[in-house]
Structure formats: structure tokens, C-alpha cells
Design a protein around this motif. Structure first.
Motif, PDB file in Angstrom:
ATOM      1  N   ALA A  39      -5.272 -20.724  58.509  1.00 19.73           N
ATOM      2  CA  ALA A  39      -3.888 -20.343  58.227  1.00 19.73           C
ATOM      3  C   ALA A  39      -3.270 -21.264  57.190  1.00 19.73           C
ATOM      4  CB  ALA A  39      -3.072 -20.373  59.518  1.00 19.73           C
ATOM      5  N   GLY A  40      -2.563 -20.664  56.218  1.00 27.70           N
ATOM      6  CA  GLY A  40      -1.901 -21.435  55.174  1.00 27.70           C
ATOM      7  C   GLY A  40      -2.734 -21.636  53.933  1.00 27.70           C
ATOM      8  N   MET A  41      -4.049 -21.414  54.018  1.00 30.05           N
ATOM      9  CA  MET A  41      -4.897 -21.559  52.841  1.00 30.05           C
ATOM     10  C   MET A  41      -4.594 -20.450  51.842  1.00 30.05           C
ATOM     11  SD  MET A  41      -8.623 -22.742  54.313  1.00 30.05           S
ATOM     12  CE  MET A  41      -9.317 -22.770  52.674  1.00 30.05           C
ATOM     13  N   THR A  42      -4.770 -20.747  50.566  1.00 38.28           N
ATOM     14  CA  THR A  42      -4.467 -19.793  49.501  1.00 38.28           C
ATOM     15  C   THR A  42      -5.675 -18.944  49.171  1.00 38.28           C
ATOM     16  OG1 THR A  42      -2.791 -21.250  48.539  1.00 38.28           O
ATOM     17  CG2 THR A  42      -3.713 -19.541  47.107  1.00 38.28           C
ATOM     18  N   ARG A  43      -5.457 -17.657  49.044  1.00 35.55           N
ATOM     19  CA  ARG A  43      -6.502 -16.734  48.601  1.00 35.55           C
ATOM     20  C   ARG A  43      -6.007 -16.098  47.304  1.00 35.55           C
ATOM     21  NH1 ARG A  43     -10.824 -13.735  51.106  1.00 35.55           N
ATOM     22  NH2 ARG A  43     -11.747 -12.464  49.467  1.00 35.55           N
ATOM     23  N   LYS A  77      -1.206 -16.277  50.981  1.00 39.78           N
ATOM     24  CA  LYS A  77      -1.503 -17.231  52.036  1.00 39.78           C
ATOM     25  C   LYS A  77      -2.138 -16.503  53.211  1.00 39.78           C
ATOM     26  CE  LYS A  77       0.526 -20.914  50.178  1.00 39.78           C
ATOM     27  NZ  LYS A  77      -0.231 -22.126  49.795  1.00 39.78           N
ATOM     28  N   ILE A  78      -3.212 -17.072  53.734  1.00 38.04           N
ATOM     29  CA  ILE A  78      -3.822 -16.504  54.932  1.00 38.04           C
ATOM     30  C   ILE A  78      -2.825 -16.648  56.084  1.00 38.04           C
ATOM     31  CG2 ILE A  78      -5.700 -16.716  56.602  1.00 38.04           C
ATOM     32  CD1 ILE A  78      -7.455 -17.771  54.364  1.00 38.04           C
ATOM     33  N   GLN A  79      -2.563 -15.537  56.766  1.00 37.54           N
ATOM     34  CA  GLN A  79      -1.567 -15.533  57.829  1.00 37.54           C
ATOM     35  C   GLN A  79      -2.225 -15.702  59.200  1.00 37.54           C
ATOM     36  OE1 GLN A  79       1.776 -15.298  57.043  1.00 37.54           O
ATOM     37  NE2 GLN A  79       0.999 -15.361  54.935  1.00 37.54           N
ATOM     38  N   LEU A  80      -1.591 -16.489  60.032  1.00 39.44           N
ATOM     39  CA  LEU A  80      -1.974 -16.578  61.438  1.00 39.44           C
ATOM     40  C   LEU A  80      -0.779 -16.093  62.240  1.00 39.44           C
ATOM     41  CD1 LEU A  80      -3.429 -17.342  64.025  1.00 39.44           C
ATOM     42  CD2 LEU A  80      -2.676 -19.710  63.676  1.00 39.44           C
ATOM     43  N   ALA A  81      -0.908 -14.913  62.826  1.00 35.24           N
ATOM     44  CA  ALA A  81       0.148 -14.386  63.689  1.00 35.24           C
ATOM     45  C   ALA A  81      -0.245 -14.680  65.128  1.00 35.24           C
ATOM     46  CB  ALA A  81       0.307 -12.883  63.469  1.00 35.24           C
ATOM     47  N   GLN A  82       0.653 -15.307  65.868  1.00 29.59           N
ATOM     48  CA  GLN A  82       0.333 -15.687  67.245  1.00 29.59           C
ATOM     49  C   GLN A  82       1.579 -15.565  68.123  1.00 29.59           C
ATOM     50  OE1 GLN A  82      -2.239 -19.224  68.394  1.00 29.59           O
ATOM     51  NE2 GLN A  82      -0.253 -20.050  69.027  1.00 29.59           N
ATOM     52  N   ASN A  83       1.399 -15.089  69.336  1.00 28.67           N
ATOM     53  CA  ASN A  83       2.494 -15.122  70.300  1.00 28.67           C
ATOM     54  C   ASN A  83       1.985 -15.661  71.632  1.00 28.67           C
ATOM     55  OD1 ASN A  83       1.496 -12.802  71.904  1.00 28.67           O
ATOM     56  ND2 ASN A  83       2.163 -11.556  70.169  1.00 28.67           N
ATOM     57  N   THR A 247      -1.972 -14.613  72.079  1.00 32.85           N
ATOM     58  CA  THR A 247      -2.559 -13.535  71.276  1.00 32.85           C
ATOM     59  C   THR A 247      -2.437 -13.940  69.819  1.00 32.85           C
ATOM     60  OG1 THR A 247      -1.778 -11.915  72.893  1.00 32.85           O
ATOM     61  CG2 THR A 247      -2.483 -11.068  70.761  1.00 32.85           C
ATOM     62  N   ARG A 248      -3.537 -13.867  69.054  1.00 31.51           N
ATOM     63  CA  ARG A 248      -3.478 -14.307  67.652  1.00 31.51           C
ATOM     64  C   ARG A 248      -4.364 -13.444  66.770  1.00 31.51           C
ATOM     65  NH1 ARG A 248      -6.508 -18.493  70.158  1.00 31.51           N
ATOM     66  NH2 ARG A 248      -4.543 -19.573  70.572  1.00 31.51           N
ATOM     67  N   LYS A 249      -4.039 -13.467  65.496  1.00 29.86           N
ATOM     68  CA  LYS A 249      -4.810 -12.698  64.521  1.00 29.86           C
ATOM     69  C   LYS A 249      -4.710 -13.391  63.165  1.00 29.86           C
ATOM     70  CE  LYS A 249      -5.454  -7.834  63.173  1.00 29.86           C
ATOM     71  NZ  LYS A 249      -6.507  -7.539  64.160  1.00 29.86           N
ATOM     72  N   TYR A 250      -5.862 -13.564  62.495  1.00 28.25           N
ATOM     73  CA  TYR A 250      -5.915 -14.099  61.135  1.00 28.25           C
ATOM     74  C   TYR A 250      -6.108 -12.921  60.179  1.00 28.25           C
ATOM     75  CZ  TYR A 250      -6.681 -18.823  63.028  1.00 28.25           C
ATOM     76  OH  TYR A 250      -6.547 -20.026  63.687  1.00 28.25           O
ATOM     77  N   TYR A 251      -5.244 -12.809  59.193  1.00 29.45           N
ATOM     78  CA  TYR A 251      -5.346 -11.673  58.277  1.00 29.45           C
ATOM     79  C   TYR A 251      -4.596 -11.952  56.976  1.00 29.45           C
ATOM     80  CZ  TYR A 251      -0.503 -10.705  59.481  1.00 29.45           C
ATOM     81  OH  TYR A 251       0.841 -10.822  59.640  1.00 29.45           O
ATOM     82  N   LEU A 252      -4.754 -11.050  56.042  1.00 28.23           N
ATOM     83  CA  LEU A 252      -4.060 -11.101  54.764  1.00 28.23           C
ATOM     84  C   LEU A 252      -4.018  -9.676  54.221  1.00 28.23           C
ATOM     85  CD1 LEU A 252      -4.845 -13.624  51.881  1.00 28.23           C
ATOM     86  CD2 LEU A 252      -4.435 -11.222  51.420  1.00 28.23           C
TER      87      LEU A 252
END
Length: 313
Positions: A39-43, A77-83, A247-252
Motif C-alpha cells: 500500500a502506498g507504492m507508486t505504479r 498509488k496502490i490502495q489498501l482498503a481495510q475495515n 477485511t482488506r483488499k489490495y488493488y489499483l
């Protein structure tokens, strides 16, 4: 008696089932599961275009121009969505619905977050079609801007606010054909080969028409669920019988082909009288039935370039 934690396998299935129970905008994206990083890395993603270079030549004459490829590089930015869902052992013992409802809402919340990013990319459309009403002609002109020879299998869709759906029905009348098999999934009809979907949080007064592969969803892995229960929680959490489900998901999500994304809206276009570029303005060039936003270069003169300015209705 302490609560027995749910298995992670069960929770993962609950999340995925709920994620697919709504109008999922990820279905309109081209999937790419090669995403790596944290998460936060640039693509960096390159958006390519090429100029025409074919010429009709006489004997002994060669080409005077060449096909030139250029690209615009965008950084995402690579997103990390988490709840996180928190409950106590006593909650689950008193009401067995506490955990399932919490998990389902975690899935819905995740769904809304990812959907918001997809719709945000669709709204970056540079092509604009100005129409006084959302009728058959407007949809036909918007599709013509894709410059496709064959619409069969093109998978073109439109996202519409419910208020605008009423305007479409009034403008189209019998031209809007309902397809019962898809109605339960949010699909409300086909106009000029475009599948129309109602989206309650879409932007009113703007219809976005796009081809499925205009957007790319880079996914690191599927939705991940982690449960922290009594067997691995801190002593303090164990003492108070706290449980957590993450619950989490890495995406862009990226608009990777701007040719196939058009915004239909009301407004007027007028030839720009500016002799130098104004940083506060967006300039447009004529583009088939509509207009396309341009990126001015150093020293460009909007007036001599024949650019337009669009004023919203």
C-alpha cells in the motif's frame, strides 16, 4: 462460556458473496492480477497513442511522414482498503446474528469503497458529447465517438443516475427495450447497443458511456479476511473477551484507454478567444460528434488552434 470463533474460510465466503450481490463496477474493468507491491507504492501506467502515417505515393516518391507513438505517464498509488468489525463473546452468545450481519456490512462497505474508485476513474473521461436531452441520438453520437467498425461484442455500458433514468425513458419511449433476465441485476435496457445501468450514487446530469476494456483493475489478490480471536489476542483483549474481524483488499484501478470513455451532458461549446493558455480553463478540440480535452503545450494559442471552451448548462 467463551464464544467459538468463525472459521476464516467461512468468513471469506461471506465477504465474497456479499461483494457480488450488488451492481459491481469491477465487472466493467479489464482484470489484471499481476499487481505487486504494498500500500502506498507508486505504479506508473503509460497511456499510449499513435499518429497516422499512411500516404498514397507516386512512382519514385517516398513517405514524407512517419507513424509516431507517444504516451502520457500517470502515477497511481496502490490502495489498501481495510475495515474492522469488533464484537464481544457475549454479543455472539446473546444474538447469533451479530457476527454474520457485521461481516456482511464489512463486505458492503468494502464494495462501496472499491466501487467509488472505479467510478472516479470513469469520471476522468476526456471526451464530451453535449446533448439537450438523453435520447437515442445522444447515445448513438456518443458511441460513434469510439470510432468502432463493429459494435458486436464491444460490451459498451452506460452508468446513469436514477433521476436521469426517468428522463431517458421519457425521451426514448418505445425505443428503450427492457430485458427481464437482467433487470434484477440492475440492467434496465439497451439503447443504441449500449447496456444502461442505474447507479444511485452516480453524478446527476451526466451519463458516462464506456467500453469494458477502457479501465483496468490491477488486483494483488482477492478479498482477504483475518480474524483475531481469543487464541491470539492480547491479554487485555482476552480479559474483556474482545474479538476483531478485518477485511482488506489490495488493488489499483486506472483508466488505461481514454478513447473508449465518453461523458454525455448538457452544455454549450464556444470557440475560445484566448490568445494564451489560461491555467484555470480546460480547452477542447472538435472530436467527431463531440469534443475532447486537450493538453496545451508551451506557447499554444487556443484561438489559432481552433479550440473550444465548454460551459455547463
Amino acid at each position: 462460556m467463551a464464544n467459538t470463533p468463525y472459521s476464516n474460510f467461512y468468513l471469506s465466503n461471506e465477504v465474497e458473496d456479499q461483494f457480488n450481490s450488488h451492481l459491481d463496477l469491477m465487472q466493467f474493468c479489464k482484470p489484471d492480477r499481476t499487481l505487486t507491491g504494498t500500500a502506498g507504492m507508486t505504479r506508473k501506467i503509460n497511456i499510449y497513442k499513435a499518429t497516422d502515417g499512411t500516404e498514397k505515393l507516386a512512382k519514385g516518391v517516398g513517405n514524407t511522414k512517419s507513424i509516431e507513438v507517444s504516451y502520457t505517464q500517470r502515477e497511481y498509488k496502490i490502495q489498501l482498503a481495510q475495515n474492522r468489525f469488533k464484537y464481544y463473546d457475549e454479543d455472539a452468545m446473546e444474538d447469533p446474528m451479530i457476527v454474520p450481519v457485521g461481516v456482511r456490512h464489512g463486505a458492503t462497505d468494502m464494495f462501496n469503497t472499491v466501487n467509488g474508485d472505479v467510478y472516479g476513474e470513469i469520471k476522468k473521461a476526456k471526451r464530451v458529447l453535449l446533448a439537450s436531452k438523453f435520447d437515442f441520438a445522444a447515445f448513438t453520437d456518443a458511441v460513434s465517438m469510439f470510432n468502432l467498425e463493429n459494435l458486436e461484442g464491444a460490451s459498451i455500458y452506460a452508468l446513469v443516475h436514477p433521476k436521469d433514468m426517468a428522463a431517458i425513458r421519457k425521451a426514448l419511449g418505445e425505443d428503450l427495450k427492457y430485458v427481464e433476465a437482467f433487470a434484477k441485476n440492475g440492467y434496465v435496457g439497451t439503447v443504441a447497443g449500449v447496456n444502461v445501468y442505474s447507479k444511485k450514487d452516480a453524478t446527476p446530469g451526466a451519463i458516462y458511456i464506456a467500453k469494458r476494456d477502457a479501465l483496468t483493475a490491477l488486483i494483488k489478490k482477492g478479498t482477504e479476511v483475518e480474524q483475531i480471536a481469543k487464541n491470539n489476542r492480547s491479554e487485555d483483549a482476552a480479559n474483556t473477551r474482545e474479538n476483531y474481524i478485518y477485511t482488506r483488499k489490495y488493488y489499483l484501478v486506472a483508466l488505461t484507454d481514454e478513447r473508449y470513455d465518453v461523458k454525455i451532458t448538457a452544455g454549450t461549446a464556444s470557440a475560445s478567444t484566448d490568445t494564451s493558455v489560461s491555467a484555470s480553463k480546460t480547452y477542447y478540440a472538435a472530436d467527431g460528434a463531440g469534443y475532447v480535452a486537450v493538453t496545451p503545450g508551451e506557447g499554444d494559442n487556443p484561438k489559432t488552434k481552433g479550440w473550444y471552451e465548454i460551459t455547463a448548462a
